[in-house]
Design an enzyme around this catalytic site. Structure first.
Site, PDB file in Angstrom:
ATOM      1  N   GLU A 139       9.846   8.358  -3.779  1.00  0.00           N
ATOM      2  CA  GLU A 139      10.961   8.101  -2.863  1.00  0.00           C
ATOM      3  C   GLU A 139      12.026   7.161  -3.446  1.00  0.00           C
ATOM      4  O   GLU A 139      12.458   6.207  -2.803  1.00  0.00           O
ATOM      5  CB  GLU A 139      10.416   7.582  -1.518  1.00  0.00           C
ATOM      6  CG  GLU A 139       9.421   8.562  -0.895  1.00  0.00           C
ATOM      7  CD  GLU A 139       8.789   8.069   0.386  1.00  0.00           C
ATOM      8  OE1 GLU A 139       9.106   6.968   0.849  1.00  0.00           O
ATOM      9  OE2 GLU A 139       7.947   8.816   0.935  1.00  0.00           O
ATOM     10  N   GLU A 255       3.177  17.068   0.054  1.00  0.00           N
ATOM     11  CA  GLU A 255       2.736  16.423   1.308  1.00  0.00           C
ATOM     12  C   GLU A 255       3.006  17.344   2.496  1.00  0.00           C
ATOM     13  O   GLU A 255       3.419  16.907   3.574  1.00  0.00           O
ATOM     14  CB  GLU A 255       3.466  15.084   1.504  1.00  0.00           C
ATOM     15  CG  GLU A 255       3.253  14.123   0.352  1.00  0.00           C
ATOM     16  CD  GLU A 255       3.833  12.728   0.601  1.00  0.00           C
ATOM     17  OE1 GLU A 255       4.220  12.415   1.737  1.00  0.00           O
ATOM     18  OE2 GLU A 255       3.894  11.954  -0.380  1.00  0.00           O
TER      19      GLU A 255
HETATM   20  O1  G3I Z   1      -5.470  -0.709   6.432  1.00  0.00           O
HETATM   21  C1  G3I Z   1      -5.243  -0.908   7.819  1.00  0.00           C
HETATM   22  C2  G3I Z   1      -6.545  -1.016   8.537  1.00  0.00           C
HETATM   23  O2  G3I Z   1      -7.219  -2.157   8.070  1.00  0.00           O
HETATM   24  C3  G3I Z   1      -6.292  -1.085  10.035  1.00  0.00           C
HETATM   25  O3  G3I Z   1      -7.520  -1.042  10.721  1.00  0.00           O
HETATM   26  C4  G3I Z   1      -5.425   0.084  10.500  1.00  0.00           C
HETATM   27  C5  G3I Z   1      -5.089  -0.009  11.970  1.00  0.00           C
HETATM   28  O4  G3I Z   1      -3.955   0.766  12.253  1.00  0.00           O
HETATM   29  O5  G3I Z   1      -4.247   0.114   9.760  1.00  0.00           O
HETATM   30  C6  G3I Z   1      -4.499   0.296   8.370  1.00  0.00           C
HETATM   31  O6  G3I Z   1      -3.355   0.482   7.614  1.00  0.00           O
HETATM   32  C7  G3I Z   1      -2.654   1.693   7.840  1.00  0.00           C
HETATM   33  C8  G3I Z   1      -2.846   2.618   6.643  1.00  0.00           C
HETATM   34  O7  G3I Z   1      -2.026   3.753   6.831  1.00  0.00           O
HETATM   35  C9  G3I Z   1      -4.270   3.084   6.444  1.00  0.00           C
HETATM   36  O8  G3I Z   1      -4.670   3.886   7.520  1.00  0.00           O
HETATM   37  C10 G3I Z   1      -1.195   1.312   7.981  1.00  0.00           C
HETATM   38  O9  G3I Z   1      -1.030   0.578   9.178  1.00  0.00           O
HETATM   39  C11 G3I Z   1      -0.348   2.555   8.017  1.00  0.00           C
HETATM   40  O10 G3I Z   1       1.012   2.146   7.959  1.00  0.00           O
HETATM   41  C12 G3I Z   1      -0.675   3.408   6.828  1.00  0.00           C
HETATM   42  O11 G3I Z   1       0.124   4.552   6.939  1.00  0.00           O
HETATM   43  C13 G3I Z   1       0.205   5.375   5.803  1.00  0.00           C
HETATM   44  C14 G3I Z   1       1.662   5.379   5.329  1.00  0.00           C
HETATM   45  O12 G3I Z   1       1.825   6.352   4.313  1.00  0.00           O
HETATM   46  C15 G3I Z   1       2.071   4.020   4.748  1.00  0.00           C
HETATM   47  O13 G3I Z   1       1.318   3.696   3.612  1.00  0.00           O
HETATM   48  C16 G3I Z   1      -0.215   6.772   6.243  1.00  0.00           C
HETATM   49  O14 G3I Z   1      -1.619   6.758   6.525  1.00  0.00           O
HETATM   50  C17 G3I Z   1       0.078   7.774   5.141  1.00  0.00           C
HETATM   51  O15 G3I Z   1      -0.177   9.084   5.612  1.00  0.00           O
HETATM   52  C18 G3I Z   1       1.549   7.657   4.764  1.00  0.00           C
HETATM   53  O16 G3I Z   1       1.798   8.565   3.726  1.00  0.00           O
HETATM   54  C19 G3I Z   1       3.167   8.636   3.282  1.00  0.00           C
HETATM   55  C20 G3I Z   1       3.132   8.833   1.781  1.00  0.00           C
HETATM   56  O17 G3I Z   1       2.414   7.785   1.178  1.00  0.00           O
HETATM   57  C21 G3I Z   1       4.544   8.944   1.206  1.00  0.00           C
HETATM   58  N1  G3I Z   1       5.306   9.961   1.885  1.00  0.00           N
HETATM   59  C22 G3I Z   1       5.346   9.874   3.340  1.00  0.00           C
HETATM   60  C23 G3I Z   1       3.930   9.816   3.895  1.00  0.00           C
HETATM   61  C24 G3I Z   1       3.939   9.809   5.411  1.00  0.00           C
HETATM   62  O18 G3I Z   1       4.522   8.621   5.892  1.00  0.00           O
END
Ligand code: G3I
Length: 349
Positions: A139, A255
């Site tokens: 990105e 994705e």
């Molecule tokens: O790690 C914590 C965990 O300890 C806690 O219990 C939980 C409660 O909500 O949150 C956890 O962190 C989350 C993490 O995913 C793991 O599940 C974050 O809040 C959440 O923001 C994170 O979201 C991920 C996001 O990227 C940000 O990294 C999504 O799962 C993931 O699908 C998403 O993927 C992105 C790609 O990397 C890049 N392109 C877009 C795509 C969709 O947004």
């Protein structure tokens, strides 16, 4: 809930269908889901021939402190992939999101290059020989927002300028000479001005990288599609893919999922509309021989980022993926299967 169709459940899995055509099919997930949900893990092993690390190889997951690397979850995913004969794919070395909490206090103009190269050398080196591909830079493009020369305003850009992209790819190539190195981005799919600007900016960047001899091997198209988006033009997309391929690059759909946020609630209509988007998109992109992989962002509606990030106003659970929340195959699954069955063959790499 729709009736289970035994014939559909017994049909050849997506990964096997992709393999027949010299393609890869895979899905993104996390070590925690694989470890805690054996039925889901079995579905991943059955349907995929490649596994993508959804979150476990991001900085936030790997870097508890500035000095430490924690490979526990990444290694668990790698072991699962190996045990089930799946290729493994890393996501992502450089991103402006999912940085650790300490990042802002610790990383500065003075040490940014050291942090970036240490990170990539250590992480890409750790999985060297085991990775099909890496999203090295994720990105980086932002032609219409706050971007500078089409590049997104990120900490890496602020500290190192546009050079951070070259540095990242060179460091990754030295750490694992066999992995396919990918520049990954989103909003490249539709015939709307925002996506047109993004396609133009990414083509320009890829041309410059290739001209400078930077070891970028492929473009990753995230393809978070929207069922309610009417402006899809196969000719425009095909033309873009051809221009990327003409640079000598491969293309991965990295994705893929279909946002059903604005569709009617009724399951059958909703599932058919989502399936139709998969079918039209994949029929278009698979015509381009440089497209070597189709990876969905998740496998089952049981686990999808869209539940949190793109909730429906009626509160119904989103249904963006090939399997439903009970892990049964949906019309989206059949659409992907049929797109693979109809795709021209590629040479097996
Ligand atoms: O790690 C914590 C965990 O300890 C806690 O219990 C939980 C409660 O909500 O949150 C956890 O962190 C989350 C993490 O995913 C793991 O599940 C974050 O809040 C959440 O923001 C994170 O979201 C991920 C996001 O990227 C940000 O990294 C999504 O799962 C993931 O699908 C998403 O993927 C992105 C790609 O990397 C890049 N392109 C877009 C795509 C969709 O947004």
């Amino acid at each position: 809930m729709a009736m289970v169709n035994p014939t559909l459940e017994a049909a050849l899995p997506l990964g096997d269908r992709a393999d027949v055509k010299g393609l890869l099919y895979g899905a993104a997930t996390t070590a925690r889901k694989i470890q805690q949900d054996s039925a889901f893990a079995a579905a991943v092993a059955r349907e995929c021939n490649l596994l993508v690390a959804e979150n476990d190889l991001k900085w936030r997951a790997l870097r508890p402190t500035p000095e430490q690397f924690d490979f526990t979850r990444g290694d668990a995913l790698a072991a699962f992939a190996q045990a089930h004969n799946l290729q493994f794919r890393g996501h992502t070395c450089v991103w402006h999101n999912a940085l650790p909490d300490w990042f802002e206090q610790v990383v500065t103009h003075q040490n940014a290059e050291q942090f970036l190269t240490d990170h990539i050398r250590t992480v890409v080196g750790h999985y060297a020989g085991k990775m099909h591909s890496w999203d090295v830079v994720n990105e980086a493009i932002d032609p219409v927002g706050e971007g500078i020369d089409g590049l997104r305003d990120t900490p890496w850009h602020r500290f190192l300028g546009a050079d951070y992209i070259d540095i990242a790819f060179h460091t990754a190539a030295a750490a694992d000479p066999n992995a396919l190195l990918v520049l990954n981005d989103y909003d490249l799919d539709y015939a709307i001005p925002r996506d047109a600007a993004k396609r133009e900016a990414i083509l320009r960047l890829l041309q410059e990288l290739v001209a400078r001899g930077v070891p970028v091997h492929a473009l990753g198209m995230q393809a978070h599609l929207r069922a309610s988006e009417p402006n899809f033009d196969p000719m425009i997309l095909r033309d873009f893919l051809r221009q990327v391929a003409d640079l000598g690059l491969k293309i991965l759909i990295t994705e893929l999922d279909v946002v059903d946020q604005d569709l009617p609630r009724a399951l059958h209509t909703r599932d058919l509309a989502v399936a139709n988007v998969y079918q039209t998109y994949l029929d278009t992109v698979l015509q381009q021989p440089a497209v070597i992989a189709v990876l969905t962002w998740g496998l089952s509606d049981r686990y999808t980022w869209l539940a949190g990030f793109r909730p429906r106003s009626d509160g119904a659970a989103p249904r963006p993926l090939p399997l439903d929340a009970l892990l049964y195959r949906k019309p989206a699954w059949s659409a992907i299967a049929s797109a693979f069955d109809q795709a021209p063959s590629r040479p097996h790499l």
